[in-house]
Write an enzyme that holds these catalytic residues in place. Structure first.
Site, short mmCIF file in Angstrom:
data_model
loop_
_atom_site.label_atom_id
_atom_site.label_comp_id
_atom_site.label_asym_id
_atom_site.label_seq_id
_atom_site.Cartn_x
_atom_site.Cartn_y
_atom_site.Cartn_z
N THR A 51 -47.31 -7.48 7.57
CA THR A 51 -47.68 -8.90 7.60
C THR A 51 -49.15 -9.09 7.96
O THR A 51 -49.88 -9.83 7.28
CB THR A 51 -46.82 -9.66 8.62
OG1 THR A 51 -45.47 -9.23 8.53
CG2 THR A 51 -46.90 -11.16 8.39
N HIS A 108 -41.53 -15.05 9.36
CA HIS A 108 -40.48 -14.05 9.17
C HIS A 108 -39.14 -14.75 8.91
O HIS A 108 -38.09 -14.09 8.89
CB HIS A 108 -40.35 -13.16 10.41
CG HIS A 108 -41.58 -12.36 10.71
ND1 HIS A 108 -42.31 -11.72 9.73
CD2 HIS A 108 -42.21 -12.07 11.88
CE1 HIS A 108 -43.33 -11.10 10.28
NE2 HIS A 108 -43.29 -11.29 11.58
N THR A 153 -59.58 -3.50 5.77
CA THR A 153 -58.17 -3.77 6.08
C THR A 153 -57.34 -2.49 6.15
O THR A 153 -56.12 -2.55 6.11
CB THR A 153 -57.56 -4.73 5.03
OG1 THR A 153 -57.69 -4.16 3.72
CG2 THR A 153 -58.24 -6.08 5.06
N SER A 154 -58.00 -1.35 6.26
CA SER A 154 -57.27 -0.10 6.48
C SER A 154 -56.65 -0.14 7.86
O SER A 154 -57.10 -0.85 8.77
CB SER A 154 -58.21 1.10 6.36
OG SER A 154 -59.13 1.13 7.44
N PHE A 155 -55.58 0.63 8.04
CA PHE A 155 -54.91 0.65 9.34
C PHE A 155 -55.88 1.06 10.44
O PHE A 155 -55.91 0.46 11.53
CB PHE A 155 -53.71 1.60 9.30
CG PHE A 155 -52.95 1.65 10.59
CD1 PHE A 155 -51.96 0.73 10.87
CD2 PHE A 155 -53.24 2.63 11.54
CE1 PHE A 155 -51.28 0.76 12.07
CE2 PHE A 155 -52.56 2.67 12.74
CZ PHE A 155 -51.57 1.73 13.01
N GLU A 157 -59.13 0.73 10.68
CA GLU A 157 -60.09 -0.32 11.02
C GLU A 157 -59.42 -1.50 11.72
O GLU A 157 -59.94 -2.04 12.69
CB GLU A 157 -60.83 -0.79 9.77
CG GLU A 157 -61.78 0.23 9.19
CD GLU A 157 -62.90 0.58 10.16
OE1 GLU A 157 -63.49 -0.35 10.75
OE2 GLU A 157 -63.18 1.78 10.34
N GLY A 185 -46.19 3.02 11.09
CA GLY A 185 -44.83 3.49 10.96
C GLY A 185 -44.76 4.80 10.18
O GLY A 185 -45.13 4.85 9.01
#
Length: 221
Positions: A51, A108, A153-155, A157, A185
């Site tokens: 999200t 959600h 928007t990489s994990f 960063e 995850g």
């Protein structure tokens, strides 16, 4: 901002068969009067399924990939959580009052619990990949800007970006010393978190709560 002291791990309440945090369940009544705008964009997902990642991508697309504009506020202010409600903190709907169009919202909630005005407006539900989201939004950006959005928007960063990782929230609401919000995850990673005893307790609890369910999940690869 005055926070209500106490345990924020509230009991669940069922609304139309859907389990919700007590405060969120209480927010659904006023939420039904929410009036969506024609250009509202809704990021509708399961919890912990990307999200925040999609929200950050969309916000960057809307602002031409400009990192300064996307650092104007934490992600939970730039993209309000529609059903959010905690005593002493502005609700998701209240957070939308000062946001200009086009607004990005996240939820959600299943369709059955969404405000009717959102369904009437046919608010969009973006997918994951940056170029697919661009196409979906009808936007075009230079390849260099797209590459920048992918990097930003990489994990890696987003995990260190306080405007994306929820670390600006008070510890009374989200204590990052216990568990960081941004957690990649990885199948089997529970082995690095649970002790053997904790895993055995989880297995017993899971078997009890999921008895009769046909769902099967991989816990290792």
């Amino acid at each position: 901002m005055e926070l209500l002291q106490g345990d924020f791990r509230q009991p669940l309440e069922y609304v139309k068969g859907v389990p919700l945090i007590k405060y969120f369940a209480e927010a659904l009544g006023p939420l039904q009067d929410f009036q969506a705008w024609p250009d509202d964009l809704l990021v509708s997902t399961y919890p912990k399924s990307g999200t925040t990642w999609v929200s950050e991508i969309v916000d960057m697309i809307y602002h031409g990939g400009d990192p300064d504009k996307c650092s104007r506020d934490p992600i939970f202010i730039r993209v309000p959580f529609l059903e959010f409600k905690v005593p002493g903190v502005p609700s998701g709907v209240e957070s939308l009052k000062d946001i200009p169009a086009p607004r990005i919202l996240k939820t959600h909630l299943p369709l059955a619990l969404l405000p009717q005005s959102l369904l009437d407006q046919k608010v969009k539900d973006p997918k994951r990949e940056v170029k697919k989201i661009l196409e979906f939004l009808g936007h075009s950006l230079p390849e260099e800007t797209v590459d920048h959005i992918v990097q930003r928007t990489s994990f890696k960063e987003m995990k260190k970006n306080p405007m994306s990782n929820y670390s600006t929230l008070p510890p009374e609401i989200m204590d990052h010393s216990i568990s960081a919000f941004m957690r990649k995850g990885t199948t089997g990673d529970w082995k690095n978190t649970f002790t053997v005893a904790q895993n055995e307790r989880f297995d017993i609890h899971y078997a009890e709560k999921m008895a009769g369910s046909p769902l099967n999940f991989r816990s290792h690869v």
